[in-house]
Write an enzyme that holds these catalytic residues in place. Sequence first.
Site, PDB file in Angstrom:
ATOM      1  N   ALA A 104       5.865  20.000  16.560  1.00  0.00           N
ATOM      2  CA  ALA A 104       6.687  19.904  15.356  1.00  0.00           C
ATOM      3  C   ALA A 104       7.108  18.468  15.089  1.00  0.00           C
ATOM      4  O   ALA A 104       7.545  18.138  13.992  1.00  0.00           O
ATOM      5  CB  ALA A 104       7.917  20.797  15.483  1.00  0.00           C
ATOM      6  N   HIS A 135      17.209  13.476   7.255  1.00  0.00           N
ATOM      7  CA  HIS A 135      15.921  12.995   6.765  1.00  0.00           C
ATOM      8  C   HIS A 135      16.060  12.493   5.328  1.00  0.00           C
ATOM      9  O   HIS A 135      17.080  12.695   4.673  1.00  0.00           O
ATOM     10  CB  HIS A 135      14.861  14.103   6.818  1.00  0.00           C
ATOM     11  CG  HIS A 135      14.366  14.388   8.202  1.00  0.00           C
ATOM     12  ND1 HIS A 135      15.018  15.251   9.060  1.00  0.00           N
ATOM     13  CD2 HIS A 135      13.288  13.912   8.880  1.00  0.00           C
ATOM     14  CE1 HIS A 135      14.357  15.309  10.206  1.00  0.00           C
ATOM     15  NE2 HIS A 135      13.301  14.506  10.122  1.00  0.00           N
ATOM     16  N   LYS A 139      12.246  15.323   1.748  1.00  0.00           N
ATOM     17  CA  LYS A 139      11.876  16.382   2.697  1.00  0.00           C
ATOM     18  C   LYS A 139      12.322  17.738   2.169  1.00  0.00           C
ATOM     19  O   LYS A 139      13.470  17.906   1.761  1.00  0.00           O
ATOM     20  CB  LYS A 139      12.486  16.121   4.069  1.00  0.00           C
ATOM     21  CG  LYS A 139      12.020  17.107   5.146  1.00  0.00           C
ATOM     22  CD  LYS A 139      12.484  16.664   6.527  1.00  0.00           C
ATOM     23  CE  LYS A 139      12.074  17.658   7.603  1.00  0.00           C
ATOM     24  NZ  LYS A 139      10.608  17.809   7.715  1.00  0.00           N
ATOM     25  N   GLY A 145      11.614  21.066  11.612  1.00  0.00           N
ATOM     26  CA  GLY A 145      10.913  21.710  12.716  1.00  0.00           C
ATOM     27  C   GLY A 145      11.358  21.178  14.062  1.00  0.00           C
ATOM     28  O   GLY A 145      11.402  21.915  15.057  1.00  0.00           O
TER      29      GLY A 145
END
Length: 240
Positions: A104, A135, A139, A145
């Site tokens: 991931a 992030h 995203k 993940g």
Amino acid sequence: MKILLIGYGAMNQRVARLAEEKGHEIVGVIEPTPRATTPYQQYQHIADVKDADVAIDFSNPNLLFPLLDEEFHLPLVVATTGEKEKLLNKLDELSQNMPVFFSANMSYGVHALTKILAAAVPLLDDFDIELTEAHHNKKVDAPSGTLEKLYDVIVSLKENVTPVYDRHELNEKRQPQDIGIHSIRGGTIVGEHEVLFAGTDETIQITHRAQSKDIFANGAIQAAERLVNKPNGFYTFDNL
């Protein structure tokens, strides 16, 4: 090494640049629709590419899953996140006939973070645990993940764990089994993951910060370099 790229977004564009700097060759790209700006031969199916040594995927479930249902035999590095359980089941099936690598997060530093976390959880059994990831604002999936991977480490070591994604409607004190999960989206943050252990009168924080997306691209290339020499099987950073 001759590489087929599955997807040609920002990440696989980095893979292409860094792979060529290392002397590897990009023999083709699989995209959902052809693009005139893609500087490599474009394909619709993995089996159409006859001279690839390995495929590296940085795409999305919508592109990847139909490809995985096709007939092909090629070492495969997968970095797609989303629909994790379905993806892992499919990759496990494919690994009977080809070497498959999945992570991931392609950063080895994040792999090290999971090992540190596995050592810390039993030592800090009576500490509250909160997980936070941050992030960039492009995203789509949340939580990441990687954060799910960190949560899985905790679940494997603690009993009766409950993920808590939002507290504003709970109107109750924190429960001992709660694991707080938080996602931040903003700006151009490459990727940050933090584990907070909160005890009585003390806290411990373990943090990984990605300074450049190149770490993920290089991680995928390094995985591919090892995978091409492996027998059929399912590989992660633990056994590659």
